[in-house]
Design an enzyme around this catalytic site. Sequence first.
Site, PDB file in Angstrom:
ATOM      1  CB  SER A 280      -0.914   0.011   1.225  1.00 59.63           C
ATOM      2  OG  SER A 280      -1.811  -1.076   1.184  1.00 59.63           O
ATOM      3  CD  GLU A 352       1.047   2.140   4.082  1.00 56.59           C
ATOM      4  OE1 GLU A 352       1.615   1.112   4.488  1.00 56.59           O
ATOM      5  OE2 GLU A 352      -0.165   2.301   4.133  1.00 56.59           O
TER       6      GLU A 352
END
Length: 356
Positions: A280, A352
């Site tokens: 992700s 992230e």
Amino acid sequence: MSYSIREIGENIKNSPLFEGSVEYSVPLSDLTTMRVGGPAELFIRPQNELSAAVAVSICKRLGIKVFILGGGSNVVVNDQGFPGAVIASRSMSGISLTPKSLGEFTTEDYPEIKEAVTIELEVQAGTQIQELNQWCERYGITGLETFAGLPGTVGGATYMNARCYETDFSSKIKAVKYIDIDSIPQRIESMSTYSIDYDSFIKTYEMTQDNQDWGYKKSPFQKTNRFVTSLTMELKGLDPYICGGQTANPAIQDYIKRKNQQQIQDRQDKGQFKAPSSGSVFKNNHAYGKPSGAIIDEVGLKGTKIGGAQVAPWHGNFIINTGTASASDIRQLVAFIREKVHENTGFNLEPEIIFV
């Protein structure tokens, strides 16, 4: 006085307190899941906490930057590489088990289980998640199946507070051992092992009931000079006889293995292993009401390419390396996605992945 990279490396390697390896110009693209990036000028694999402290101390004193690398699953390295020392935790690996109390335990999908042993695992930071899951299969230990198939190391999962299927890695942690880099004694490499005050720089973070230092993909180790070296996890052993050190009953081993394989298969079905990626790219913001992947999809960005980097056609929150991607391509694509999502929704996506 300035020192060459090789002189700094030799200083580390020649310290009687250092155990491990020292290499030069090591390609980091081979050590990251995105498969991009240039070399580390100095690449160090310490085998234990003291060796890591020695390496960090010498690098700091002689004026070069340090980056701590785990499994490389959440990292995109600059195309020019890292101008300093990369200290890899992968050689600091291992798992040990301490059984605690036996108590009642039930699980719907294995009704024959009526009791379980509370287990404390001490896991070294460089241990791969895959290795830990396989170890738990062997000893019949449940609680980590949610993380099966997650690339990277235990130290990296702790640092990022990895989240898989609505479960935070921190929920399994009882304590974390770390090196406080700012507290390492000056010229530790020339000290005797008897004169070193280990407690002054090797610290333990104990989990508390509120755990306010932790949150969604947040840990107390991010943006600090703390080097995670090991952690204690509290889990359940489904075979009480593992207390004697033997492996679990084969039926229990198969049960844990099946649960791990279910998670791995789900990741495969979602395309997590189809191409090199860092998983992700953006954090989810639950207050916004939709996962980041869904937002990116609705804006129409799936399949978007810049150079060799592409938003995965099958998942809006994956950027994949189609084979020729550079770190620059990935940076540009991340910036483009953020810009377009903000233009269309007013929402600011938060990356992230770590750019080095």
